[in-house]
Design a protein around this motif. Structure first.
Motif, PDB file in Angstrom:
ATOM      1  N   LYS A 178      20.724  12.579 -42.877  1.00 49.44           N
ATOM      2  CA  LYS A 178      20.947  11.135 -42.359  1.00 49.44           C
ATOM      3  C   LYS A 178      21.736  10.454 -43.781  1.00 49.44           C
ATOM      4  CE  LYS A 178      17.428  10.822 -39.271  1.00 49.44           C
ATOM      5  NZ  LYS A 178      15.815  10.610 -39.489  1.00 49.44           N
ATOM      6  N   THR A 179      21.325  11.003 -44.890  1.00 47.46           N
ATOM      7  CA  THR A 179      21.932  10.503 -46.157  1.00 47.46           C
ATOM      8  C   THR A 179      23.046  11.453 -46.588  1.00 47.46           C
ATOM      9  OG1 THR A 179      20.570  11.857 -47.491  1.00 47.46           O
ATOM     10  CG2 THR A 179      19.461   9.620 -46.770  1.00 47.46           C
ATOM     11  N   SER A 180      23.379  12.370 -46.077  1.00 53.18           N
ATOM     12  CA  SER A 180      24.509  13.420 -46.495  1.00 53.18           C
ATOM     13  C   SER A 180      24.288  14.347 -47.665  1.00 53.18           C
ATOM     14  CB  SER A 180      25.839  12.923 -46.596  1.00 53.18           C
ATOM     15  OG  SER A 180      26.064  12.090 -45.393  1.00 53.18           O
ATOM     16  N   VAL A 181      22.772  14.141 -48.141  1.00 55.16           N
ATOM     17  CA  VAL A 181      22.319  14.803 -49.439  1.00 55.16           C
ATOM     18  C   VAL A 181      21.728  15.952 -49.125  1.00 55.16           C
ATOM     19  CG1 VAL A 181      21.044  14.735 -51.481  1.00 55.16           C
ATOM     20  CG2 VAL A 181      22.167  12.572 -50.564  1.00 55.16           C
ATOM     21  N   TYR A 182      21.886  17.212 -49.791  1.00 56.11           N
ATOM     22  CA  TYR A 182      21.401  18.430 -49.252  1.00 56.11           C
ATOM     23  C   TYR A 182      20.897  19.151 -50.497  1.00 56.11           C
ATOM     24  CZ  TYR A 182      23.677  17.780 -44.843  1.00 56.11           C
ATOM     25  OH  TYR A 182      23.997  17.242 -43.808  1.00 56.11           O
ATOM     26  N   GLN A 183      19.778  19.926 -50.531  1.00 58.75           N
ATOM     27  CA  GLN A 183      19.266  20.771 -51.456  1.00 58.75           C
ATOM     28  C   GLN A 183      19.785  22.292 -50.791  1.00 58.75           C
ATOM     29  OE1 GLN A 183      15.310  21.850 -51.735  1.00 58.75           O
ATOM     30  NE2 GLN A 183      15.580  23.161 -53.612  1.00 58.75           N
ATOM     31  N   ILE A 184      20.768  22.789 -51.698  1.00 62.60           N
ATOM     32  CA  ILE A 184      21.390  24.200 -51.175  1.00 62.60           C
ATOM     33  C   ILE A 184      20.829  25.285 -52.100  1.00 62.60           C
ATOM     34  CG2 ILE A 184      23.522  25.471 -51.339  1.00 62.60           C
ATOM     35  CD1 ILE A 184      24.583  22.451 -50.118  1.00 62.60           C
ATOM     36  N   TYR A 230      24.431  16.024 -57.851  1.00 61.96           N
ATOM     37  CA  TYR A 230      23.442  15.441 -58.612  1.00 61.96           C
ATOM     38  C   TYR A 230      22.887  16.248 -59.407  1.00 61.96           C
ATOM     39  CZ  TYR A 230      23.496  11.686 -55.028  1.00 61.96           C
ATOM     40  OH  TYR A 230      23.957  10.781 -54.019  1.00 61.96           O
ATOM     41  N   ALA A 231      22.671  17.584 -59.226  1.00 57.00           N
ATOM     42  CA  ALA A 231      21.838  18.624 -60.162  1.00 57.00           C
ATOM     43  C   ALA A 231      22.466  19.990 -59.785  1.00 57.00           C
ATOM     44  CB  ALA A 231      20.579  18.575 -60.032  1.00 57.00           C
ATOM     45  N   ILE A 237      23.544  18.229 -53.696  1.00 59.37           N
ATOM     46  CA  ILE A 237      24.785  17.791 -53.301  1.00 59.37           C
ATOM     47  C   ILE A 237      24.927  16.695 -52.180  1.00 59.37           C
ATOM     48  CG2 ILE A 237      27.246  18.344 -52.439  1.00 59.37           C
ATOM     49  CD1 ILE A 237      27.059  21.128 -53.586  1.00 59.37           C
ATOM     50  N   LYS A 238      25.768  15.832 -52.281  1.00 61.45           N
ATOM     51  CA  LYS A 238      26.079  14.702 -51.484  1.00 61.45           C
ATOM     52  C   LYS A 238      27.533  15.385 -50.871  1.00 61.45           C
ATOM     53  CE  LYS A 238      26.283  10.056 -49.838  1.00 61.45           C
ATOM     54  NZ  LYS A 238      26.048   8.687 -50.218  1.00 61.45           N
ATOM     55  N   GLU A 239      27.287  15.432 -49.581  1.00 58.63           N
ATOM     56  CA  GLU A 239      28.413  15.794 -48.666  1.00 58.63           C
ATOM     57  C   GLU A 239      29.522  14.904 -48.991  1.00 58.63           C
ATOM     58  OE1 GLU A 239      28.730  17.372 -44.175  1.00 58.63           O
ATOM     59  OE2 GLU A 239      28.205  15.274 -44.265  1.00 58.63           O
ATOM     60  N   THR A 281      14.783  11.036 -48.712  1.00 56.48           N
ATOM     61  CA  THR A 281      14.211   9.954 -49.465  1.00 56.48           C
ATOM     62  C   THR A 281      14.353  10.279 -51.026  1.00 56.48           C
ATOM     63  OG1 THR A 281      12.107  11.300 -49.828  1.00 56.48           O
ATOM     64  CG2 THR A 281      12.479   9.943 -47.662  1.00 56.48           C
ATOM     65  N   ILE A 282      14.227   9.032 -51.649  1.00 61.90           N
ATOM     66  CA  ILE A 282      14.600   9.060 -53.121  1.00 61.90           C
ATOM     67  C   ILE A 282      13.659  10.131 -53.919  1.00 61.90           C
ATOM     68  CG2 ILE A 282      14.132   7.795 -55.251  1.00 61.90           C
ATOM     69  CD1 ILE A 282      16.903   7.279 -53.669  1.00 61.90           C
ATOM     70  N   SER A 283      12.263   9.700 -53.265  1.00 64.85           N
ATOM     71  CA  SER A 283      11.186  10.621 -53.862  1.00 64.85           C
ATOM     72  C   SER A 283      11.291  12.201 -53.693  1.00 64.85           C
ATOM     73  CB  SER A 283       9.479  10.202 -53.133  1.00 64.85           C
ATOM     74  OG  SER A 283       9.782  10.642 -51.683  1.00 64.85           O
ATOM     75  N   TYR A 284      12.034  12.727 -52.653  1.00 65.61           N
ATOM     76  CA  TYR A 284      12.278  14.053 -52.387  1.00 65.61           C
ATOM     77  C   TYR A 284      13.590  14.400 -53.176  1.00 65.61           C
ATOM     78  CZ  TYR A 284      12.934  18.437 -50.499  1.00 65.61           C
ATOM     79  OH  TYR A 284      13.149  20.009 -50.171  1.00 65.61           O
ATOM     80  N   LEU A 285      14.335  13.534 -53.466  1.00 60.69           N
ATOM     81  CA  LEU A 285      15.510  13.629 -54.402  1.00 60.69           C
ATOM     82  C   LEU A 285      15.032  14.202 -55.885  1.00 60.69           C
ATOM     83  CD1 LEU A 285      18.859  13.223 -54.663  1.00 60.69           C
ATOM     84  CD2 LEU A 285      17.986  11.272 -55.961  1.00 60.69           C
ATOM     85  N   LEU A 286      14.210  13.039 -56.106  1.00 58.55           N
ATOM     86  CA  LEU A 286      13.311  13.320 -57.579  1.00 58.55           C
ATOM     87  C   LEU A 286      12.627  14.677 -57.590  1.00 58.55           C
ATOM     88  CD1 LEU A 286      12.294   9.579 -58.253  1.00 58.55           C
ATOM     89  CD2 LEU A 286      14.503  10.878 -59.111  1.00 58.55           C
TER      90      LEU A 286
END
Length: 122
Positions: free
Chosen positions: A14-20, A56-57, A69-71, A113-118
């Motif tokens: 939903k945020t277009s952000v993925y841990q790859i 992001y990292a 990464i954000k798509e 979520t921000i918490s998972y991003l962190l």
């Protein structure tokens, strides 16, 4: 008779952000020295600019890669395919090899979520 089941489609974030996570085939090394890491980062930068990714990292290990990464303006699967093909071509040319470099397709986790991003950045 072997029945092939189609692989499950990735769930879009939903945020277009993925841990790859990408692993070398058979957990082989995909980075042997500093030049390999720089080449991968140069390829990543090229596609970051071209497809407006937000990175992001990142963490490059000898036999795998972690990216946060954000798509961008292209589906993440297509962009990652481009990055993987580009690096595999470089690797096969440099080390005079052929065939697959990466094991399967990349793994991804949606970061919603921000918490998972962190947590992922940590």
């Amino acid at each position: 008779m072997v029945i092939k089941v189609p692989r499950k489609a990735r769930t879009k974030s939903k945020t277009s952000v993925y841990q790859i996570i990408w692993r070398g085939a058979n957990r082989q090394e995909i980075f042997h020295d500093y030049q390999d890491w720089i080449q991968f980062l140069d390829i990543l930068k090229k596609y970051k600019i071209r497809y407006q990714l937000v990175i992001y990292a990142w963490c490059l290990m000898e036999n795998h890669v972690h990216l946060l990464i954000k798509e961008g303006n292209e589906d993440i699967s297509i962009t990652m395919k481009r990055i993987g093909i580009s690096y595999a071509k470089y690797y096969n040319w440099r080390y005079i090899t052929t065939g697959h470099l990466f094991q399967d397709r990349f793994k991804s986790e949606n970061v919603e979520t921000i918490s998972y991003l962190l947590t992922v950045v940590r």
